[in-house]
Scaffold this active site. Structure first.
Site, short mmCIF file in Angstrom:
data_model
loop_
_atom_site.label_atom_id
_atom_site.label_comp_id
_atom_site.label_asym_id
_atom_site.label_seq_id
_atom_site.Cartn_x
_atom_site.Cartn_y
_atom_site.Cartn_z
CD GLU A 91 -1.48 -0.25 3.57
OE1 GLU A 91 -1.74 -1.62 3.86
OE2 GLU A 91 -1.73 0.65 4.33
CB CYS A 104 3.35 7.59 2.59
SG CYS A 104 3.88 6.35 3.69
CB CYS A 111 7.55 -4.50 8.72
SG CYS A 111 9.00 -3.97 9.50
CB CYS A 115 6.75 -1.40 16.25
SG CYS A 115 8.61 -0.74 15.69
CB CYS A 118 3.65 -1.21 13.51
SG CYS A 118 3.50 -1.00 11.79
CB CYS A 332 1.73 1.64 9.26
SG CYS A 332 3.02 2.84 8.98
N1 SAH Z 1 10.16 0.89 9.70
C1 SAH Z 1 10.34 2.24 9.62
C2 SAH Z 1 9.31 3.21 8.43
C3 SAH Z 1 7.84 2.61 8.47
S1 SAH Z 1 6.81 3.05 9.91
C4 SAH Z 1 9.96 3.05 11.11
O1 SAH Z 1 10.03 2.21 12.06
O2 SAH Z 1 10.45 4.14 11.14
C5 SAH Z 1 6.75 4.91 9.79
C6 SAH Z 1 6.36 5.63 11.18
O3 SAH Z 1 5.04 5.20 11.54
C7 SAH Z 1 7.27 5.20 12.43
O4 SAH Z 1 7.53 6.08 13.27
C8 SAH Z 1 6.40 4.16 13.19
O5 SAH Z 1 6.69 3.96 14.39
C9 SAH Z 1 4.81 4.81 13.08
N2 SAH Z 1 3.58 3.83 13.21
C10 SAH Z 1 3.49 2.78 12.90
N3 SAH Z 1 2.35 2.25 13.42
C11 SAH Z 1 1.64 3.29 13.82
C12 SAH Z 1 0.41 3.58 14.55
N4 SAH Z 1 -0.42 2.84 14.72
N5 SAH Z 1 0.29 4.88 15.05
C13 SAH Z 1 0.96 5.72 14.80
N6 SAH Z 1 2.25 5.74 14.23
C14 SAH Z 1 2.61 4.47 13.82
#
Ligand code: SAH
Length: 345
Positions: A91, A104, A111, A115, A118, A332
């Site tokens: 996406e 984006c 991934c 985290c 996410c 995301c």
């Molecule tokens: N892997 C990379 C890039 C992808 S995530 C990274 O970790 O930076 C891009 C951003 O979105 C990151 O800061 C991630 O922590 C954040 N993110 C992911 N899921 C989220 C959510 N549910 N709410 C807010 N931010 C989120």
């Protein structure tokens, strides 16, 4: 790699010369791929038919196919779901800002960074994307909207520094004056903090924006929401950010997703302020997006305001990320998950 759209001019020349054709054909090919964004040999009218037929056999191209397009009624943000040549789904999001259009993009299918908040990581990483599949998201969106994209953020699904060579190749191709010619200053690479790759990237001295997903101010708290924190400490990350600044003279963005009761206390704001005070950086606060599988909630507005106020006391420039596409699951990995569930995977 038998995949032609990810090749640079030199590599295309090697193929063309190997065919016994004139070198300038490589430049024409490069322009079809990256300037005109045409990935179908049939349309490449200035190339001899014989050459096109040969390329089609030796280097078949799999364009990205749009399988879903959702437009936000609130702000016009468009979320795209693409199907790749091997039927995996990724996406991307198209956003309109005053300073230009931004896309984006995803860097991987899924991934594996894990985290907790996410959606992209819930079922792990399926595979890396090719440089051409990162470019393809941008090209397909420009063609679909008929609008120019001026900014790119690699903040979709995936960890773009995990396979740094792929991301570097992408950056050099998108930057190429014979292609889209999008400069580093208009590109943001976001990482959960892979220290060795951040150092390597710093040594490239590219003029890109680096965003670090910090999300916590103690190692203990960070470990609770980001498994990568077991590998690299916040102190190591800070050293690495200083190194990046030294090498590139670029300001670092610290992303901090505010999760109610988890990382949004006043003490967190004070620790963050002390950590970043005086550094060439800014903080981008992101109210956490709720995902179906987890019960993290976004902080209340009053707590967010307090957090910003404290950071200001330390002189740390802070912005609150605007929520775009709230009605189309623009955060995301959410849309992809819904789609593959529906498809029965
Ligand atoms: N892997 C990379 C890039 C992808 S995530 C990274 O970790 O930076 C891009 C951003 O979105 C990151 O800061 C991630 O922590 C954040 N993110 C992911 N899921 C989220 C959510 N549910 N709410 C807010 N931010 C989120």
């Amino acid at each position: 790699m038998n995949e032609i759209v990810s090749l640079d001019l030199k590599e295309l020349e090697a193929i063309i010369l190997g065919y016994g054709e004139s070198k300038f054909r490589a430049k024409q090919l490069f322009e079809w791929f990256h300037k005109k964004m045409v990935w179908d040999y049939n349309e490449m009218s200035n190339l001899p038919l014989k050459l096109r037929e040969r390329l089609a056999v030796d280097y078949p191209i799999m364009p990205l196919r749009i399988v879903e397009r959702l437009t936000s009624q609130i702000d016009g943000t468009i979320k795209y779901l693409f199907e790749l040549g091997d039927s995996h789904i990724i996406e991307s999001v198209f956003m309109r800002y005053k300073h230009g259009n931004s896309v984006c993009i995803s860097s991987q299918v899924g991934c594996r960074m894990g985290c907790k908040f996410c959606a992209s990581t819930i079922e792990g990483r399926v595979r890396n994307l090719l440089p051409s599949e990162m470019l393809g998201q941008i090209y397909a969106i420009q063609k679909d909207t008929n609008e120019r994209v001026s900014n790119i953020v690699i903040m979709g699904s995936g960890e773009p520094l995990e396979e740094l060579d792929i991301t570097l190749k992408f950056l050099s191709l998108i930057n190429d004056p014979m292609g889209q010619n999008i400069g580093g200053r208009h590109i943001t690479v976001s990482t959960c903090g892979l220290v060795p790759q951040m150092r390597r990237l710093a040594d490239e001295k590219l003029q890109i924006n680096l965003a670090l997903s910090l999300h916590a101010t103690t190692d203990e708290k960070r470990k609770a929401i980001m498994p990568i924190a077991n590998k690299y400490s916040i102190a190591e990350l800070m050293d690495t950010c200083q190194y990046f600044i030294k090498q590139t003279n670029r300001r670092i963005t610290f992303e901090y997703s505010l999760i109610e009761g988890e990382n949004d206390h006043e003490e967190d704001a004070h620790r963050l302020g002390k950590l970043l005070k005086g550094m060439l950086c800014h903080v981008n606060l992101i109210p956490v997006n709720k995902i179906e599988e987890r019960n993290y909630k976004s902080s209340q507005t009053s707590r967010i305001e307090r957090f910003i106020h404290i950071l200001e006391q330390y002189g740390v420039p802070t912005t609150l990320r605007r929520t775009l596409g709230a009605d189309i699951e623009a955060a995301c990995g959410q849309l992809r998950r819904r789609y593959i569930k529906k498809r029965g995977e």
